[in-house]
Design a protein around this motif. Sequence first.
Motif, PDB file in Angstrom:
ATOM      1  N   SER A   1      35.945  42.579  42.133  1.00  5.78           N
ATOM      2  CA  SER A   1      37.286  42.896  41.637  1.00  5.78           C
ATOM      3  C   SER A   1      38.315  41.866  42.107  1.00  5.78           C
ATOM      4  N   PHE A   2      38.081  41.258  43.270  1.00  2.00           N
ATOM      5  CA  PHE A   2      38.920  40.137  43.700  1.00  2.00           C
ATOM      6  C   PHE A   2      38.659  38.925  42.793  1.00  2.00           C
ATOM      7  N   LEU A   3      37.389  38.716  42.446  1.00  2.95           N
ATOM      8  CA  LEU A   3      37.033  37.596  41.570  1.00  2.95           C
ATOM      9  C   LEU A   3      37.660  37.750  40.200  1.00  2.95           C
ATOM     10  N   SER A   4      37.560  38.943  39.609  1.00  4.47           N
ATOM     11  CA  SER A   4      38.145  39.134  38.283  1.00  4.47           C
ATOM     12  C   SER A   4      39.659  38.962  38.321  1.00  4.47           C
ATOM     13  N   THR A   5      40.264  39.259  39.480  1.00  4.99           N
ATOM     14  CA  THR A   5      41.713  39.060  39.630  1.00  4.99           C
ATOM     15  C   THR A   5      42.068  37.580  39.555  1.00  4.99           C
ATOM     16  N   THR A   6      41.207  36.702  40.080  1.00  9.37           N
ATOM     17  CA  THR A   6      41.486  35.263  39.950  1.00  9.37           C
ATOM     18  C   THR A   6      41.408  34.837  38.487  1.00  9.37           C
TER      19      THR A   6
ATOM     20  N   GLU B   1      48.483  32.010  34.095  1.00  9.09           N
ATOM     21  CA  GLU B   1      49.005  30.649  34.249  1.00  9.09           C
ATOM     22  C   GLU B   1      48.621  29.734  33.083  1.00  9.09           C
ATOM     23  N   ASP B   2      48.061  30.339  32.035  1.00 12.67           N
ATOM     24  CA  ASP B   2      47.695  29.607  30.809  1.00 12.67           C
ATOM     25  C   ASP B   2      46.622  28.549  31.039  1.00 12.67           C
ATOM     26  N   LEU B   3      45.840  28.718  32.101  1.00 11.20           N
ATOM     27  CA  LEU B   3      44.689  27.836  32.291  1.00 11.20           C
ATOM     28  C   LEU B   3      43.532  28.275  31.396  1.00 11.20           C
ATOM     29  N   ILE B   4      43.547  29.553  31.032  1.00 13.43           N
ATOM     30  CA  ILE B   4      42.638  30.096  30.027  1.00 13.43           C
ATOM     31  C   ILE B   4      43.514  30.631  28.900  1.00 13.43           C
ATOM     32  N   ASP B   5      43.303  30.148  27.700  1.00 13.30           N
ATOM     33  CA  ASP B   5      44.132  30.581  26.574  1.00 13.30           C
ATOM     34  C   ASP B   5      43.853  32.029  26.204  1.00 13.30           C
ATOM     35  N   SER B   6      42.579  32.377  26.132  1.00 10.54           N
ATOM     36  CA  SER B   6      42.175  33.727  25.752  1.00 10.54           C
ATOM     37  C   SER B   6      40.832  34.024  26.392  1.00 10.54           C
TER      38      SER B   6
END
Length: 374
Positions: free
Chosen positions: A116-121, A128-133
């Motif tokens: 759950s910490f990982l999914s939060t990253t 931060e728009d590092l992943i569009d979708s």
Amino acid sequence: MKKNYILINLLFFIAFTLNAQEVYFPPNGEWQEKQASNYHLDFNEAVEFAKKNEYSESRDLRQAILKGFQSEPYHKLLGPTKRRGGPAGVILKNGYIVAKWGDIERVDMTFSVTKSFLSTTALIAKQEDLIDSFDDKVENYLWDGTFDGPHNSKITWEHLLQQNSDWSGELWDSFDWADRPPQDQNIDQWRSRELHEPGTYFKYNDVRVNVLAYSLLNVFREPLPKILKKNIMDPIGASTTWRWYGYENSWTTIDGLKMQSVSGGGHSGGGMFISTKDMARFGLLFMKWKNEQLLSSELIHQAVQSSSANPDYGYMWWLNKDASMKNLGQDVFYAAGFGGNFIVVDQKNNLVIVIRWLEPSKFEEFLNLVYKNT
């Protein structure tokens, strides 16, 4: 005159009720406590139950891990472990500590709660728009071969987050098929298994979780513990004692710098080492931390929606959508880890419950006692 008196009293009651439901967010190094009876609650029975139902395996977690995963071929410890403490936990109501037991300052392994910490990253990367979708294919972000091939090239970020990618391959000397394989088959059958279309089949698999961690490391181009510390743990007032480890062989080079890719659990050692108190602060994050948008409400909502392959699993949070735990509402969600480690978040009742080293089979019974008079 009488009408004005009634109106004034009504307004006072509304204001008092709203104020009573406001969530308190403790500053760093402080945490106010209240009696559960202030909220007409009593958790004494639940606390005593947790104390008496300690996880039954060895406190030497090296032994417990090796025994717990002894049926897996090639399983070995690749990351650090730590001897654990005894049962511990804390219950928050409206952010205040209303019940606690054991050593809540002690740092212990927390195993798959780390997911759950990982999914939060991943939520941070999206914000931060590092992943569009999250519907984007991961191969569009990572071109080193990890997602090559007719099967792996179909995998999206959401597939990885929901553990239904069926990613196939080897990472850090670990094979996806060797993680929790069917016990009625042999190694040849495991190796040659039929692949499922990404998004259609849920399988709890630490190798694929570690693929997500490695992919996010390549997106951020910084170690994930550093990302989590800056964006989440420092702002919520967590201590400086938590650590997030990978494996002795999970190192890669990005921008000329050697970085460790962390693990999403302690299956082979490593993962998040953290105190009960810091776990509780993290749980409060999902109540919406103050008025600061550390994580947007939309992203939090998205993270706890059912996946098509498993209605009781979101973005590495367990859900209760099919009401298998009958006394809990469908809006309760939780992180769960080996050895009986849990963070339970109940947004409706403003409750956060952290449990350490509870016999896993007693989890629902413990929660039934917590919710006995809520």
